[in-house]
Design an enzyme around this catalytic site. Structure first.
Site, short mmCIF file in Angstrom:
data_model
loop_
_atom_site.label_atom_id
_atom_site.label_comp_id
_atom_site.label_asym_id
_atom_site.label_seq_id
_atom_site.Cartn_x
_atom_site.Cartn_y
_atom_site.Cartn_z
N GLY A 19 0.83 -1.20 0.00
CA GLY A 19 0.00 0.00 0.00
C GLY A 19 0.86 1.25 0.00
N GLN A 63 3.52 9.85 0.76
CA GLN A 63 4.75 9.08 0.58
C GLN A 63 5.42 9.35 -0.76
OE1 GLN A 63 2.79 5.20 1.86
NE2 GLN A 63 4.88 4.93 2.57
N CYS A 121 6.79 -0.40 6.42
CA CYS A 121 6.35 0.75 5.65
C CYS A 121 7.44 1.11 4.66
CB CYS A 121 6.09 1.92 6.61
SG CYS A 121 5.64 3.44 5.77
N LEU A 122 7.06 1.41 3.42
CA LEU A 122 8.06 1.76 2.40
C LEU A 122 8.83 3.02 2.78
CD1 LEU A 122 5.98 1.02 -0.83
CD2 LEU A 122 7.89 -0.33 0.08
N HIS A 140 -3.26 1.66 8.11
CA HIS A 140 -1.88 2.14 7.96
C HIS A 140 -1.82 3.30 6.95
CE1 HIS A 140 2.62 1.34 7.58
NE2 HIS A 140 2.38 2.10 6.53
N GLU A 141 -2.48 3.11 5.79
CA GLU A 141 -2.43 4.15 4.75
C GLU A 141 -3.22 5.39 5.17
OE1 GLU A 141 -0.14 3.65 2.85
OE2 GLU A 141 -0.01 1.47 3.02
N HIS A 145 -1.22 7.56 7.33
CA HIS A 145 -0.28 8.40 6.58
C HIS A 145 -0.91 9.75 6.21
CE1 HIS A 145 3.39 6.18 5.81
NE2 HIS A 145 2.73 5.10 5.43
NI NI Z 1 3.47 3.17 5.22
#
Ligand code: NI
Length: 169
Positions: free
Chosen positions: A46, A51, A93-94, A135-136, A139
């Site tokens: 995701g 991000q 997380c990326l 999670h997203e 963000h």
């Molecule tokens: Ni993330």
């Protein structure tokens, strides 16, 4: 479509609250498509617009990482309308490379938002899908998963991140 650069913890865009999207126009559609390409290439499950450096409320989640189109969810202005239960699972997380920690999330959530045609959609997710959606959406409020951990865990992670930043410099 294009792969966009993924911002890493420490970048101020990741801690800012993202703005609601006023209209699902061409720029938003392009952003969302780029986000899909970026998350598949990473690869990740995701991605949220901040991000890739854009402070707009857009998320993509695809637990199949491009294998199954029915699992791709693109949501504009997503909002959690109901949540139920609790689950603990390791999360990454990326934007926080090489860190995985256990995080408590609701087991089931309902999320409402708009699709890329500007139509209202509602999806219900359990387990990993619920986790990814939460999670997203976090963000979009400038919250990284590491902020959900204990102060001690956060201190250890800060130290690790400093070391890996120094290693790359
Ligand atoms: Ni993330």
């Amino acid at each position: 479509m294009a792969i966009r650069e993924i911002r890493i913890i420490g970048d101020p865009v990741l801690t800012r609250k993202a703005e609601p999207v006023a209209a699902v126009d061409e720029a938003i559609v392009r952003l969302a498509r780029d986000m899909v390409e970026t998350v598949h290439a990473a690869p990740g499950l995701g991605l949220a617009a901040p991000q890739v450096g854009v402070g707009k409320r857009v998320i993509v989640v695809d637990l199949s990482v491009g294998e199954d189109e029915s699992q791709l969810h693109v949501l504009v202005n997503p909002e959690i309308t109901a949540s139920e239960g609790e689950a603990v699972c390791e999360e990454g997380c990326l934007s926080v490379p090489d860190i995985r920690e256990k995080v408590v999330r609701p087991f089931r959530v309902k999320v409402r938002g708009l699709d890329l045609e500007g139509r209202p959609v509602e999806i219900e997710g359990e387990d990993l899908l619920a986790r990814a959606l939460c999670h997203e959406i976090d963000h979009l409020d400038g919250i990284l998963f590491v902020e959900k951990l204990s102060p001690l865990k956060r201190a250890i992670i800060r130290k690790k991140l400093r070391k890996s930043a120094a290693g790359k410099a």
